[in-house]
Design an enzyme around this catalytic site. Structure first.
Site, PDB file in Angstrom:
ATOM      1  N   GLU A 174       9.960 -44.815  28.678  1.00 24.90           N
ATOM      2  CA  GLU A 174      11.201 -44.544  29.412  1.00 24.90           C
ATOM      3  C   GLU A 174      11.726 -43.138  29.097  1.00 24.90           C
ATOM      4  O   GLU A 174      11.751 -42.725  27.945  1.00 24.90           O
ATOM      5  CB  GLU A 174      12.244 -45.597  29.021  1.00 24.90           C
ATOM      6  N   LYS A 234      15.893 -48.034  37.373  1.00 22.06           N
ATOM      7  CA  LYS A 234      16.427 -49.039  36.452  1.00 22.06           C
ATOM      8  C   LYS A 234      17.641 -49.724  37.072  1.00 22.06           C
ATOM      9  O   LYS A 234      18.548 -49.073  37.594  1.00 22.06           O
ATOM     10  CB  LYS A 234      16.804 -48.352  35.135  1.00 22.06           C
ATOM     11  N   CYS A 294      12.933 -51.205  30.506  1.00 25.22           N
ATOM     12  CA  CYS A 294      13.682 -51.520  29.294  1.00 25.22           C
ATOM     13  C   CYS A 294      14.666 -52.675  29.506  1.00 25.22           C
ATOM     14  O   CYS A 294      14.272 -53.822  29.525  1.00 25.22           O
ATOM     15  CB  CYS A 294      14.396 -50.269  28.780  1.00 25.22           C
ATOM     16  N   SER A 348      22.433 -35.811  -8.913  1.00 19.93           N
ATOM     17  CA  SER A 348      23.454 -36.042  -9.939  1.00 19.93           C
ATOM     18  C   SER A 348      22.965 -36.831 -11.138  1.00 19.93           C
ATOM     19  O   SER A 348      23.663 -36.925 -12.143  1.00 19.93           O
ATOM     20  CB  SER A 348      24.628 -36.794  -9.313  1.00 19.93           C
ATOM     21  N   GLY A 349      21.799 -37.434 -11.021  1.00 16.56           N
ATOM     22  CA  GLY A 349      21.366 -38.403 -12.027  1.00 16.56           C
ATOM     23  C   GLY A 349      21.726 -39.819 -11.634  1.00 16.56           C
ATOM     24  O   GLY A 349      21.361 -40.771 -12.326  1.00 16.56           O
ATOM     25  N   GLY A 350      22.426 -39.972 -10.490  1.00 16.70           N
ATOM     26  CA  GLY A 350      22.782 -41.292  -9.977  1.00 16.70           C
ATOM     27  C   GLY A 350      21.758 -41.818  -8.995  1.00 16.70           C
ATOM     28  O   GLY A 350      20.833 -41.120  -8.571  1.00 16.70           O
ATOM     29  N   SER A 356      21.593 -40.223  -4.917  1.00 15.08           N
ATOM     30  CA  SER A 356      20.889 -38.947  -4.739  1.00 15.08           C
ATOM     31  C   SER A 356      19.409 -39.086  -5.100  1.00 15.08           C
ATOM     32  O   SER A 356      18.551 -38.412  -4.509  1.00 15.08           O
ATOM     33  CB  SER A 356      21.544 -37.844  -5.564  1.00 15.08           C
ATOM     34  N   THR A 406      24.552 -37.620   0.467  1.00 12.93           N
ATOM     35  CA  THR A 406      23.924 -38.762  -0.200  1.00 12.93           C
ATOM     36  C   THR A 406      24.835 -39.975  -0.322  1.00 12.93           C
ATOM     37  O   THR A 406      24.586 -40.846  -1.161  1.00 12.93           O
ATOM     38  CB  THR A 406      23.450 -38.345  -1.612  1.00 12.93           C
ATOM     39  N   GLU A 433      30.304 -46.548   0.320  1.00 15.60           N
ATOM     40  CA  GLU A 433      31.227 -45.445   0.053  1.00 15.60           C
ATOM     41  C   GLU A 433      31.800 -44.876   1.341  1.00 15.60           C
ATOM     42  O   GLU A 433      33.005 -44.605   1.433  1.00 15.60           O
ATOM     43  CB  GLU A 433      30.503 -44.349  -0.728  1.00 15.60           C
ATOM     44  N   LYS A 452      37.625 -39.434   8.116  1.00 18.91           N
ATOM     45  CA  LYS A 452      36.545 -38.878   7.304  1.00 18.91           C
ATOM     46  C   LYS A 452      35.196 -39.098   7.985  1.00 18.91           C
ATOM     47  O   LYS A 452      34.358 -38.188   8.049  1.00 18.91           O
ATOM     48  CB  LYS A 452      36.522 -39.526   5.919  1.00 18.91           C
TER      49      LYS A 452
END
Length: 554
Positions: free
Chosen positions: A45, A113, A149, A292-294, A297, A397, A402, A521
């Site tokens: 399509e 369609k 579709c 960051s070590g987290g 990420s 990330t 969050e 945000k």
């Protein structure tokens, strides 16, 4: 001699707006189909324009150029198999989502369609006019019904095609991935096969476009729902399927059947493919991210390494005085395991400079979230500087948990061009890291083995913006938070419904306030891979200014 018809299925990855490039893809597929003695090449399509075009296709000049591209393709491919290709069509002043059949150097048929999807990520009623229900198209010995579709998701179009003489059904799709989508498609197509008694070819696009991933996974069914061919998920494929005339009608002969991924592999492959295509189609070949070590990420770094190769991924550790030695060690361990470059840029000096500049204005106030956000925004500033300087796209990330509640800093850790884990809740991030450590596939460009150290997965999550900070200082435990978010976001449940299922009313009401209060945000956040039916952006559209709150939370 038994009559046969060879249909070449082209499960390919077009690029939105690249009319010449998409036509070249079609031409190469046609060359292969002709070499294989095919009677027809089937493309997906809106293939010539890429999909979804959104409002781009409403530009008359674009639609006209797309139509001209298809007509040139017909002229260039006169000697060989017919071509079925999706593209726009301006007809009597109306813009249609069309499937063009090209044969003998000309356009032999166009199908429009009828059912235009207008939910989740689709706005086709905004863009296209609905076509009339149509009859089949003849290609060689076969009368082929072409429900485009969404037309196959309703019984009327396929029933009309069967009643007007269709001998097989060819369903060209631009069907984007969400979790468990393949089962939904197969069940619906089996229903169409049972209703019509006809073989059915479900041909789906593959590749990433913005937040959406088209997962391919095309298949062929014979009457009674028998699976005759199954193409791979998330990968391009060109497969020749033979049909044979029998006393009971045309039937597909057995073709390749490729095993499909489980839900964890499907989600991971979707994130890798969407990132790879978003970068490649945007002209980027390298990325960077704050490591960051987290856990978040670390997972994004693994996805990036698998998408581009470790040599194309720059990781940057940006420590402050609150960064633990364990985080420094964990970031280094992740980069080392993946084989990615790791740079370190301390933010202590910039933080002191900003503190000194704002000191006279902040005098008499207590340090708090403002100072925490300054750290995040300094990191975002430095990462964007590296991105601008070296032409590497910055990846953000933040996970879905969050992003949902606004536990992220606008113009700080939200900086970036793409976020592959945007639709992955935190509890799934933990499990996805474990899955990646235990699995490696040929399509992954990163190394096999344990690429995310267990300590990164097991330690309590922390933004490390103040002493001894833990995510659970501000949020409920992620298992609780995610269960509430799945109710409020994914299922649109009320506060009262969640309370009736055992969640604390005060907690649910607070989470609902955070979700609705963070809309602004999300409006400014980077795009990211869609994995569910309620991803933030097109799936879920809420006003940024909104005073309503669920009275069940009172």
């Amino acid at each position: 001699m038994t009559e046969r018809f060879r249909l070449t299925l082209a499960q390919l990855d077009p690029t939105v707006g690249d009319l010449a490039g998409n036509a070249a893809l079609a031409r190469r597929a046609w060359d292969e189909a002709r070499a294989a003695g095919s009677d027809m090449l089937a493309l997906t399509e809106m293939f010539v324009t890429g999909y979804q075009t959104q409002d781009l296709v409403m530009r008359r000049a674009f639609a006209e150029e797309a139509m001209a591209t298809i007509e040139r393709l017909a002229a260039d491919c006169a000697e060989g198999p017919a071509i079925g290709i999706g593209g726009p069509c301006l007809e009597d002043g109306r813009l249609m989502n069309a499937y063009w059949v090209l044969e003998g150097g000309r356009v032999s048929a166009r199908v429009f369609k009828h059912h235009l999807p207008n939910s989740e990520v689709f706005d086709e009623k905004r863009v296209f006019a609905s076509g009339e229900v149509h009859g089949p198209c003849r290609v060689g010995p076969l009368r082929i019904g072409i429900p485009i579709c969404e037309d196959s998701w309703h019984p009327d179009v396929c029933e009309t095609l069967a009643e007007t003489g269709a001998e097989i059904l060819l369903v060209p799709n631009g069907s984007p991935y969400h979790r468990e989508k393949l089962d939904v498609r197969v069940n619906l197509m089996v229903t169409r096969v049972v209703e019509t008694g006809l073989p059915l070819v479900y041909l789906n696009m593959v590749g990433g476009q913005d937040d959406q991933v088209f997962d391919g996974a095309s298949f062929v069914l014979n009457p009674h729902g028998r699976l005759m061919a199954q193409l791979p998920a998330f990968e391009e494929a060109l497969v020749h399927v033979d049909f044979e005339a029998t006393d009971e009608g045309w039937r597909a002969l057995p073709g390749p059947i490729v095993a499909q991924p489980d839900l964890w592999e499907a989600d991971y492959h979707a994130m890798v493919l969407s990132l790879r295509d978003y970068l490649g189609k945007s002209g980027f070949s390298r990325v960077l991210l704050g490591l960051s070590g987290g856990i978040d990420s670390a997972l994004v770094a693994a996805i990036a390494a698998d998408a581009l190769g470790p040599e194309a991924v720059r990781c940057v550790m940006l420590p402050s005085r609150f960064t633990s030695q364990a985080s420094l060690e964990d970031a280094a361990a992740v980069a080392r395991a993946l084989g990615c470059r790791l740079d370190e840029v301390g933010i202590g000096g910039p933080q002191e400079a900003v503190g000194a500049a704002l000191g006279p204005l902040f005098a008499g106030s207590e340090p708090g979230i403002t100072e925490e956000n300054i750290q995040s925004r300094l990191r975002g500033l430095l990462l964007m500087a590296l991105s601008n300087k070296f032409g590497e796209m910055l990846l953000t990330t933040g996970n879905k948990s969050e992003v949902a509640v606004g536990y992220c800093t606008i113009y700080g850790d939200m900086n970036g061009g793409y976020n592959p884990i945007k639709d992955l809740y935190k509890t799934r991030v933990f499990q996805m890291c474990r899955w990646r450590n235990g699995h490696h596939r040929p399509w992954m460009k990163g190394p096999a083995g344990e690429v995310i150290p267990p300590r990164v997965i097991d330690k309590p999550p922390s933004a490390e913006l103040r002493e001894d900070q833990k995510d659970e200082d501000s949020l409920p435990p992620y298992a609780t938070l995610d269960a509430i978010l799945e109710g409020l976001v994914d299922r649109e449940e009320s506060v009262a419904e969640l309370v009736a299922r055992g969640f604390e009313r005060k907690t649910v009401a607070r989470i609902e306030r955070l979700i609705l209060g963070s809309e602004w945000k999300r409006f400014q956040s980077a795009p990211g891979t869609r994995l569910t039916r309620r991803a933030f952006w097109l799936d879920r559209r809420y006003p940024m200014v909104n005073r309503w709150r669920d009275a069940g939370g009172a």
